[in-house]
Design a protein around this motif. Sequence first.
Motif, PDB file in Angstrom:
ATOM      1  N   ARG A 171       3.495  35.270 -26.068  1.00 55.92           N
ATOM      2  CA  ARG A 171       3.331  34.086 -25.213  1.00 55.92           C
ATOM      3  C   ARG A 171       3.793  34.319 -23.781  1.00 55.92           C
ATOM      4  O   ARG A 171       3.987  33.359 -23.028  1.00 55.92           O
ATOM      5  N   THR A 216       3.343  25.769 -19.381  1.00 49.69           N
ATOM      6  CA  THR A 216       2.956  27.124 -18.999  1.00 49.69           C
ATOM      7  C   THR A 216       3.332  27.354 -17.548  1.00 49.69           C
ATOM      8  O   THR A 216       3.010  26.551 -16.671  1.00 49.69           O
ATOM      9  N   ARG A 239       0.217  22.357 -21.304  1.00 48.73           N
ATOM     10  CA  ARG A 239      -0.768  23.435 -21.430  1.00 48.73           C
ATOM     11  C   ARG A 239      -0.190  24.575 -22.258  1.00 48.73           C
ATOM     12  O   ARG A 239       0.963  24.954 -22.088  1.00 48.73           O
ATOM     13  N   LYS A 240      -1.003  25.108 -23.178  1.00 44.78           N
ATOM     14  CA  LYS A 240      -0.595  26.227 -24.016  1.00 44.78           C
ATOM     15  C   LYS A 240      -1.327  27.495 -23.596  1.00 44.78           C
ATOM     16  O   LYS A 240      -2.444  27.445 -23.083  1.00 44.78           O
ATOM     17  N   TRP A 241      -0.663  28.640 -23.827  1.00 42.46           N
ATOM     18  CA  TRP A 241      -1.297  29.943 -23.601  1.00 42.46           C
ATOM     19  C   TRP A 241      -0.653  30.949 -24.532  1.00 42.46           C
ATOM     20  O   TRP A 241       0.560  30.913 -24.774  1.00 42.46           O
ATOM     21  N   ASP A 242      -1.451  31.881 -25.090  1.00 36.59           N
ATOM     22  CA  ASP A 242      -0.911  33.050 -25.784  1.00 36.59           C
ATOM     23  C   ASP A 242      -1.875  34.205 -25.591  1.00 36.59           C
ATOM     24  O   ASP A 242      -2.954  34.056 -24.991  1.00 36.59           O
ATOM     25  N   ASP A 243      -1.483  35.383 -26.089  1.00 36.62           N
ATOM     26  CA  ASP A 243      -2.237  36.594 -25.772  1.00 36.62           C
ATOM     27  C   ASP A 243      -3.564  36.723 -26.510  1.00 36.62           C
ATOM     28  O   ASP A 243      -4.260  37.727 -26.354  1.00 36.62           O
ATOM     29  N   ARG A 244      -3.932  35.722 -27.300  1.00 34.69           N
ATOM     30  CA  ARG A 244      -5.280  35.720 -27.872  1.00 34.69           C
ATOM     31  C   ARG A 244      -6.301  35.227 -26.850  1.00 34.69           C
ATOM     32  O   ARG A 244      -7.514  35.361 -27.074  1.00 34.69           O
ATOM     33  N   GLU A 245      -5.812  34.678 -25.757  1.00 30.70           N
ATOM     34  CA  GLU A 245      -6.676  34.190 -24.693  1.00 30.70           C
ATOM     35  C   GLU A 245      -6.759  35.215 -23.566  1.00 30.70           C
ATOM     36  O   GLU A 245      -5.924  36.118 -23.459  1.00 30.70           O
ATOM     37  N   ASP A 246      -7.763  35.068 -22.705  1.00 35.73           N
ATOM     38  CA  ASP A 246      -7.857  35.911 -21.520  1.00 35.73           C
ATOM     39  C   ASP A 246      -6.697  35.618 -20.584  1.00 35.73           C
ATOM     40  O   ASP A 246      -6.141  34.512 -20.572  1.00 35.73           O
ATOM     41  N   PRO A 248      -5.007  34.449 -17.318  1.00 32.74           N
ATOM     42  CA  PRO A 248      -5.488  33.406 -16.405  1.00 32.74           C
ATOM     43  C   PRO A 248      -6.086  33.971 -15.115  1.00 32.74           C
ATOM     44  O   PRO A 248      -5.696  35.049 -14.647  1.00 32.74           O
TER      45      PRO A 248
END
Length: 255
Positions: A171, A216, A239-246, A248
């Motif tokens: 994350r 985030t 807002r959520k983010w983890d390394d399965r996403e591109d 930013p």
Amino acid sequence: MSRLLALPLLLALAACSPGKPIEFVVHQSTIVADPGKPSERRIEILEDARFTPAMRTAMWGGSKDPADFLTAPGVVADTALKKSFSETEPRRALVRLIDPNGKVLAERQLDCELAATSEHPLPQAGGRVVWAVGNDCSTGDGLYAGLIVWQHYVDAATQENEEMTLVQAARITWHLRPRDRAETILEVSCHPDFADQRFQAVKPGEPLPEDLPDVTDYIRYRADGQGGWIRQQRTVKGRKWDDREDFPAESEFPG
């Protein structure tokens, strides 16, 4: 030109008395400035002398618990070694700055057991180069345990000099812009909202409420032209983010 040296040198740090067990080995020695000159400088990484290459392979990016790495494939550990780890936990790595005569100019103990310098320095404006020291704090599990890289920055809001830790984990991660220079670092970090009253009420050892809102952070570090960095941050609640996403887009980051 810098050189990376693998030294089979054992170094006793605690004492030199006969019978005192050797605690650390020089795992890596890297010349970082002026090779062959009186002003030569090198970085040494020292690690627990009990670690074998097979153990280190099992530990890097994984668990640092002896119960895990002593039973990993390829690791051979006799009764005495197992007993040693049961009595004394794995030691945290050390990093030293050394002059050509072997004098220690600076030293610090790192947070975790394994470390390495970057393979090559990155160029920076003004003819500078930047070397990084990475400390592997991976656990084999978890959202925030990973590889930590140290630098320093000036907080744009307070103008205070702070230690910069760049972490690669599920994350939180970072990219260089451009990739081959140490000019700008973009870091994205998703975590529970530390300002939430329920978070602030949690006592040491208590689990976090499962429904805490996420935030985030979008952080930009910019080289200041003097060998340091300037930090700017934008935080987006909910807002959520983890390394399965591109990673930013750069437009998400301040500055």
